[in-house]
Enzyme design. Structure first.
Site, PDB file in Angstrom:
ATOM      1  CE  LYS A  45      -4.487   0.852   0.308  1.00 47.23           C
ATOM      2  NZ  LYS A  45      -5.630  -0.039   0.023  1.00 47.23           N
ATOM      3  CG  ASP A  48      -7.293   3.161  -0.683  1.00 50.18           C
ATOM      4  OD1 ASP A  48      -7.680   1.995  -0.623  1.00 50.18           O
ATOM      5  OD2 ASP A  48      -7.437   3.961   0.275  1.00 50.18           O
TER       6      ASP A  48
HETATM    7  O1  2IT Z   1      -8.136  -1.544  -0.652  1.00 57.08           O
HETATM    8  C1  2IT Z   1      -8.034  -2.047  -1.769  1.00 57.08           C
HETATM    9  O2  2IT Z   1      -8.172  -3.256  -1.959  1.00 57.08           O
HETATM   10  C2  2IT Z   1      -7.754  -1.154  -2.890  1.00 57.08           C
HETATM   11  N1  2IT Z   1      -7.622   0.036  -2.677  1.00 57.08           N
HETATM   12  C3  2IT Z   1      -7.576  -1.701  -4.282  1.00 57.08           C
HETATM   13  C4  2IT Z   1      -6.183  -2.172  -4.492  1.00 57.08           C
HETATM   14  C5  2IT Z   1      -5.856  -2.577  -5.905  1.00 57.08           C
HETATM   15  O3  2IT Z   1      -4.681  -2.890  -6.111  1.00 57.08           O
HETATM   16  O4  2IT Z   1      -6.727  -2.595  -6.774  1.00 57.08           O
END
Ligand code: 2IT
Length: 445
Positions: free
Chosen positions: A125, A165
């Site tokens: 993340k 996100d």
């Molecule tokens: O919290 C999540 O699963 C997302 N923000 C999506 C992450 C993604 O790589 O699509």
């Protein structure tokens, strides 16, 4: 043998001032503790110490110029938590509340969520404390370019694949991807959530909300109920709430609330028309971060400063941000006879709120199970990019349904209690954990 209290004090000593990470880790550890202690192989492999330590955390400076010509300095991060199952994968969050601890909690959750999808993705993340609120499109572009000028050296289609996100949607992904291409000269699947014109997947914008509704339908079915005609409370009004409102309406349920930092909207006619959905998207891209204009435009009620959980509903779906539904809110929902609480935001419930619902045997799905549809379709976008192929809406939707059904079955397998109640939180944590732990053991150190 691991003891819960001593392991958690070890973790708190190692991660001071990171309460969200400790909250997320303690939930997983308490779910898997018995399972781990029954398996000497995990103990010998020091699996809990290893799985709670990120592979690396990259922190960097982002300098950019605003519309008045002032130089601004923000901090950016990428947490590469665990790549046992595949390249690091997870979104980028741009929000004033973002800290390193926030991103560690989100990356940690992402490991188990990605594992549950069954697709080959590790957990990561990233993001920044940059606030898009009130910023012009030009400022957003300059910030994204500056952010990518540092991030590009840490990512790659087989290394780490960011996505959106909170605060990062299609527009931001476009600017980020454009800068990556200018810096590297490569058009490759290094970000997901791209526009359809330049390598994005059909249905990625809808996937989180749609997947959550597929999951909610399975939950209700398992409890002998139909989702049709159910009253649904959603919080938030962004991309995730948008997809959830659309799919809920399609299934014959009625979404009666949306919310923002300014309060919540009660729309007794339902958030159920293409015009209302389109308006949600325009509200989001206006960067004002308020929901009240929706009430004015559609003649709905607006309650300033309040949260939607005081409404009598059958299904509550927090879809905004972590810890947005408190113990008091959970009690109100339960008093009002809620049938299911489904986290669409990551860790949308405070720990005591989730504990309360489980103790009252209210079906409660954690985000890592219910909102996994978003990252699942990101995984499908990676497959399409790597194979230079294209799947259409029906193909993606079919795969998404299959994945959400699979996650639901995994939760039943590890979460069903003797009296028939499904502890989805425990089921999701154990099922997600086993695959990662086994891969880590197999890979050695
Ligand atoms: O919290 C999540 O699963 C997302 N923000 C999506 C992450 C993604 O790589 O699509």
């Amino acid at each position: 043998m691991y003891q819960f209290d001593s392991f958690m004090s070890y973790l708190e000593r190692k991660n001071p001032s990171e309460p969200e990470f400790i909250e997320a880790a303690s939930e997983v550890v308490s779910s898997v503790l018995d399972w781990v202690n029954d398996n000497p192989y995990y103990i010998k492999n020091k699996i809990l110490e290893r799985i709670t330590e990120p592979d690396r955390v990259v922190s960097f400076k982002v300098e950019w110029e605003d519309d008045e010509g002032n130089i601004n300095v923000n901090r950016g991060w990428r947490v590469q938590f665990n790549n046992a199952l595949g390249p690091y994968k997870g979104g980028l969050r741009f929000h004033s509340s973002v800290t390193e601890g926030t991103l560690k909690f989100l990356a940690f959750e992402q490991i188990f969520k990605n594992s549950l999808t069954g697709l080959p993705m590790g957990g990561g993340k990233g993001g920044s404390d940059f606030s898009p609120k009130g910023r012009s499109d030009e400022e957003i572009r300059r910030f994204c370019n500056a952010f990518m000028r540092e991030l590009y050296r840490h990512i790659g289609p087989d290394v780490d694949v960011p996505a959106g996100d909170v605060g990062v949607g299609k527009r931001e992904i476009g600017y980020l991807f454009g800068e990556y291409k200018r810096l590297t000269g490569r058009h490759e699947g290094v970000l997901t959530g791209k526009g359809l014109e330049y390598g994005g997947s059909p249905m990625r914008p809808e996937a989180t909300g749609y997947g959550a509704l597929y999951f909610a339908r399975e939950m209700l079915q398992d409890a002998g109920m139909d989702i049709k005609d159910k009253r649904v409370a959603l919080s938030g009004f962004g991309n995730v709430a948008w997809g959830a409102a659309k799919k809920a309406s399609e299934m014959g349920a009625k979404v009666v609330t949306l919310s923002g930092p300014d309060g919540y909207v009660l729309d007794e006619d339902g958030v159920s028309t293409p015009e209302k959905w389109a308006y949600m998207l325009s509200l989001r891209s206006s960067n004002k971060d308020v929901v009240e204009p929706y009430a004015k435009k559609f003649g709905a009620k607006f309650f300033p400063g309040l949260k939607p959980w005081r409404e009598k509903v059958d299904i509550a779906m927090p879809s905004a941000i972590q810890n947005e539904l408190s113990l008091e809110d959970a009690k109100m929902l339960e008093d009002n006879g809620v049938n299911a609480v489904v986290e669409v935001s990551n860790m949308g419930l405070t720990r005591d709120a989730a504990d309360y619902l489980v103790s009252k045997k209210v079906p409660f799905a954690p985000g890592k199970a219910a909102n996994a549809g978003g990252v699942a379709v990101s995984g499908l976008e990676m497959s399409q990019n790597a194979g230079h192929i294209y799947w259409n809406d029906e193909e993606i939707d079919g795969k998404l349904k299959g994945i959400m059904k699979g996650i639901h079955s995994s939760c039943l397998e590890f979460g069903r209690e003797e009296d028939g109640y499904i502890d989805y939180r425990k089921g999701a944590n154990i099922a997600g954990f086993i695959k990662v732990a086994d891969a880590m053991c197999a890979l050695g150190y």
